[in-house]
Design a protein around this motif. Structure first.
Motif, PDB file in Angstrom:
ATOM      1  N   LYS A   1       1.682  11.399 -10.749  1.00 35.99           N
ATOM      2  CA  LYS A   1       0.425  11.038 -10.255  1.00 35.99           C
ATOM      3  C   LYS A   1       0.374   9.608  -9.906  1.00 35.99           C
ATOM      4  O   LYS A   1      -0.114   9.253  -8.757  1.00 35.99           O
ATOM      5  N   SER A   2       0.837   8.711 -10.778  1.00 38.17           N
ATOM      6  CA  SER A   2       0.696   7.633 -10.483  1.00 38.17           C
ATOM      7  C   SER A   2       1.623   6.888  -9.188  1.00 38.17           C
ATOM      8  O   SER A   2       1.720   6.194  -8.521  1.00 38.17           O
ATOM      9  N   ARG A   3       2.773   7.532  -9.141  1.00 38.41           N
ATOM     10  CA  ARG A   3       3.823   7.428  -8.159  1.00 38.41           C
ATOM     11  C   ARG A   3       3.293   7.832  -6.736  1.00 38.41           C
ATOM     12  O   ARG A   3       3.414   7.140  -5.845  1.00 38.41           O
ATOM     13  N   LEU A   4       2.607   8.889  -6.801  1.00 41.13           N
ATOM     14  CA  LEU A   4       1.833   9.408  -5.662  1.00 41.13           C
ATOM     15  C   LEU A   4       0.759   8.406  -5.197  1.00 41.13           C
ATOM     16  O   LEU A   4       0.519   8.232  -3.895  1.00 41.13           O
ATOM     17  N   GLU A   5       0.048   7.917  -6.199  1.00 42.42           N
ATOM     18  CA  GLU A   5      -1.013   6.907  -5.816  1.00 42.42           C
ATOM     19  C   GLU A   5      -0.496   5.630  -4.935  1.00 42.42           C
ATOM     20  O   GLU A   5      -0.973   5.004  -4.358  1.00 42.42           O
ATOM     21  N   ARG A   6       0.994   5.260  -5.668  1.00 45.16           N
ATOM     22  CA  ARG A   6       1.339   3.911  -5.028  1.00 45.16           C
ATOM     23  C   ARG A   6       1.771   4.200  -3.604  1.00 45.16           C
ATOM     24  O   ARG A   6       1.653   3.163  -2.424  1.00 45.16           O
ATOM     25  N   PHE A   7       2.169   5.438  -3.176  1.00 47.45           N
ATOM     26  CA  PHE A   7       2.435   5.727  -1.734  1.00 47.45           C
ATOM     27  C   PHE A   7       1.372   6.135  -0.887  1.00 47.45           C
ATOM     28  O   PHE A   7       1.576   6.105   0.246  1.00 47.45           O
ATOM     29  N   THR A   8       0.319   6.178  -1.443  1.00 50.21           N
ATOM     30  CA  THR A   8      -0.957   6.712  -0.585  1.00 50.21           C
ATOM     31  C   THR A   8      -1.761   5.367  -0.376  1.00 50.21           C
ATOM     32  O   THR A   8      -2.588   5.588   0.297  1.00 50.21           O
ATOM     33  N   GLU A   9      -1.552   4.230  -0.726  1.00 50.10           N
ATOM     34  CA  GLU A   9      -2.249   2.966  -0.589  1.00 50.10           C
ATOM     35  C   GLU A   9      -1.976   2.846   0.906  1.00 50.10           C
ATOM     36  O   GLU A   9      -1.047   2.870   1.601  1.00 50.10           O
ATOM     37  N   ALA A  10      -2.876   2.268   1.517  1.00 49.45           N
ATOM     38  CA  ALA A  10      -2.908   1.978   2.662  1.00 49.45           C
ATOM     39  C   ALA A  10      -2.333   0.751   3.407  1.00 49.45           C
ATOM     40  O   ALA A  10      -2.668  -0.435   2.441  1.00 49.45           O
ATOM     41  N   TRP A  11      -1.659   0.723   4.279  1.00 45.71           N
ATOM     42  CA  TRP A  11      -0.904  -0.621   4.854  1.00 45.71           C
ATOM     43  C   TRP A  11      -1.537  -0.809   6.269  1.00 45.71           C
ATOM     44  O   TRP A  11      -1.844   0.105   6.682  1.00 45.71           O
ATOM     45  N   ILE A  12      -1.646  -2.011   6.509  1.00 46.02           N
ATOM     46  CA  ILE A  12      -1.745  -2.506   7.967  1.00 46.02           C
ATOM     47  C   ILE A  12      -0.873  -3.228   8.342  1.00 46.02           C
ATOM     48  O   ILE A  12      -0.180  -4.323   7.778  1.00 46.02           O
ATOM     49  N   ASP A  13      -0.754  -3.485  10.061  1.00 44.25           N
ATOM     50  CA  ASP A  13       0.277  -4.294  10.275  1.00 44.25           C
ATOM     51  C   ASP A  13      -0.421  -5.817  10.623  1.00 44.25           C
ATOM     52  O   ASP A  13      -1.432  -5.982  10.297  1.00 44.25           O
ATOM     53  N   GLY A  14       0.328  -6.659  10.865  1.00 44.92           N
ATOM     54  CA  GLY A  14       0.073  -8.051  11.135  1.00 44.92           C
ATOM     55  C   GLY A  14      -1.052  -8.220  12.254  1.00 44.92           C
ATOM     56  O   GLY A  14      -2.173  -8.943  11.941  1.00 44.92           O
TER      57      GLY A  14
ATOM     58  N   GLN B   1      -6.863  -9.514  13.276  1.00 44.37           N
ATOM     59  CA  GLN B   1      -8.076  -9.400  14.130  1.00 44.37           C
ATOM     60  C   GLN B   1      -9.178  -9.281  12.964  1.00 44.37           C
ATOM     61  O   GLN B   1     -10.391  -9.755  13.038  1.00 44.37           O
ATOM     62  N   THR B   2      -8.727  -8.620  11.802  1.00 48.09           N
ATOM     63  CA  THR B   2      -9.761  -8.642  10.640  1.00 48.09           C
ATOM     64  C   THR B   2     -10.261  -9.746  10.320  1.00 48.09           C
ATOM     65  O   THR B   2     -11.505  -9.937   9.939  1.00 48.09           O
ATOM     66  N   LEU B   3      -9.139 -10.585   9.807  1.00 49.15           N
ATOM     67  CA  LEU B   3      -9.580 -12.138   9.269  1.00 49.15           C
ATOM     68  C   LEU B   3      -9.764 -13.186  10.165  1.00 49.15           C
ATOM     69  O   LEU B   3     -10.220 -14.282   9.720  1.00 49.15           O
ATOM     70  N   HIS B   4      -9.780 -12.760  11.688  1.00 53.59           N
ATOM     71  CA  HIS B   4     -10.120 -13.623  12.496  1.00 53.59           C
ATOM     72  C   HIS B   4      -9.116 -14.886  12.389  1.00 53.59           C
ATOM     73  O   HIS B   4      -9.472 -16.346  12.506  1.00 53.59           O
ATOM     74  N   ILE B   5      -7.707 -14.831  12.169  1.00 50.75           N
ATOM     75  CA  ILE B   5      -6.787 -15.806  12.151  1.00 50.75           C
ATOM     76  C   ILE B   5      -5.796 -15.717  13.215  1.00 50.75           C
ATOM     77  O   ILE B   5      -5.443 -14.777  13.770  1.00 50.75           O
ATOM     78  N   SER B   6      -5.012 -16.888  13.458  1.00 53.96           N
ATOM     79  CA  SER B   6      -3.872 -16.968  14.357  1.00 53.96           C
ATOM     80  C   SER B   6      -2.681 -16.460  13.749  1.00 53.96           C
ATOM     81  O   SER B   6      -2.466 -16.156  12.472  1.00 53.96           O
ATOM     82  N   LYS B   7      -1.764 -16.293  14.585  1.00 55.80           N
ATOM     83  CA  LYS B   7      -0.298 -15.559  13.991  1.00 55.80           C
ATOM     84  C   LYS B   7       0.325 -16.634  13.240  1.00 55.80           C
ATOM     85  O   LYS B   7       0.821 -16.430  12.225  1.00 55.80           O
ATOM     86  N   ARG B   8       0.021 -18.107  13.550  1.00 53.00           N
ATOM     87  CA  ARG B   8       0.716 -19.086  12.693  1.00 53.00           C
ATOM     88  C   ARG B   8      -0.065 -18.905  11.329  1.00 53.00           C
ATOM     89  O   ARG B   8       0.773 -19.452  10.463  1.00 53.00           O
ATOM     90  N   THR B   9      -1.276 -18.826  11.398  1.00 53.19           N
ATOM     91  CA  THR B   9      -2.040 -18.961   9.998  1.00 53.19           C
ATOM     92  C   THR B   9      -1.686 -17.706   9.155  1.00 53.19           C
ATOM     93  O   THR B   9      -1.280 -17.955   7.868  1.00 53.19           O
ATOM     94  N   LEU B  10      -1.244 -16.564   9.730  1.00 56.53           N
ATOM     95  CA  LEU B  10      -0.717 -15.529   9.068  1.00 56.53           C
ATOM     96  C   LEU B  10       0.603 -15.779   8.403  1.00 56.53           C
ATOM     97  O   LEU B  10       0.992 -15.541   7.342  1.00 56.53           O
TER      98      LEU B  10
END
Length: 98
Positions: free
Chosen positions: A27-40, A45-54
């Motif tokens: 169960k814990s292994r499955l939970e680790r793989f179901t966590e959401a990931w987003i790209d840069g 866009q979400t944090l309103h930061i520049s590429k350099r800040t990231l």
């Protein structure tokens, strides 16, 4: 004869406990793989930061990441943790008096 029965009962209990622990591990292994990931791009866009800040957040180790074929990915939980760790609540009096 009762010793043998007791031994079988104990063995049965031990097997049930092992089965339960294996289920929890799966169960814990499955939970680790179901966590959401987003790209840069989504992070910027979400944090309103520049590429350099990231890039600075990555370079400083402030924001963990995964890199696949030159593209960076971030766990939503890590971004949330970053925001929480920098949260500041200031109590300002609305009338300006001390």
């Amino acid at each position: 004869m009762t010793e043998l029965i007791d031994l079988v009962l104990k063995l049965s209990q031990d097997l049930q406990q092992i089965k339960f622990q294996l289920q929890q591990f799966q169960k814990s292994r499955l939970e680790r793989f179901t966590e959401a990931w987003i790209d840069g791009q989504d992070v910027m866009q979400t944090l309103h930061i520049s590429k350099r800040t990231l890039q600075s957040l990555r370079d400083e180790g402030t924001l963990p990441f995964s890199r696949i074929n030159g593209k960076f990915y971030y766990k939503l939980s890590d971004i949330e943790q970053l925001l929480e760790s920098n949260y500041s609540h200031l109590n300002k009096k609305s009338n300006g008096s001390k």
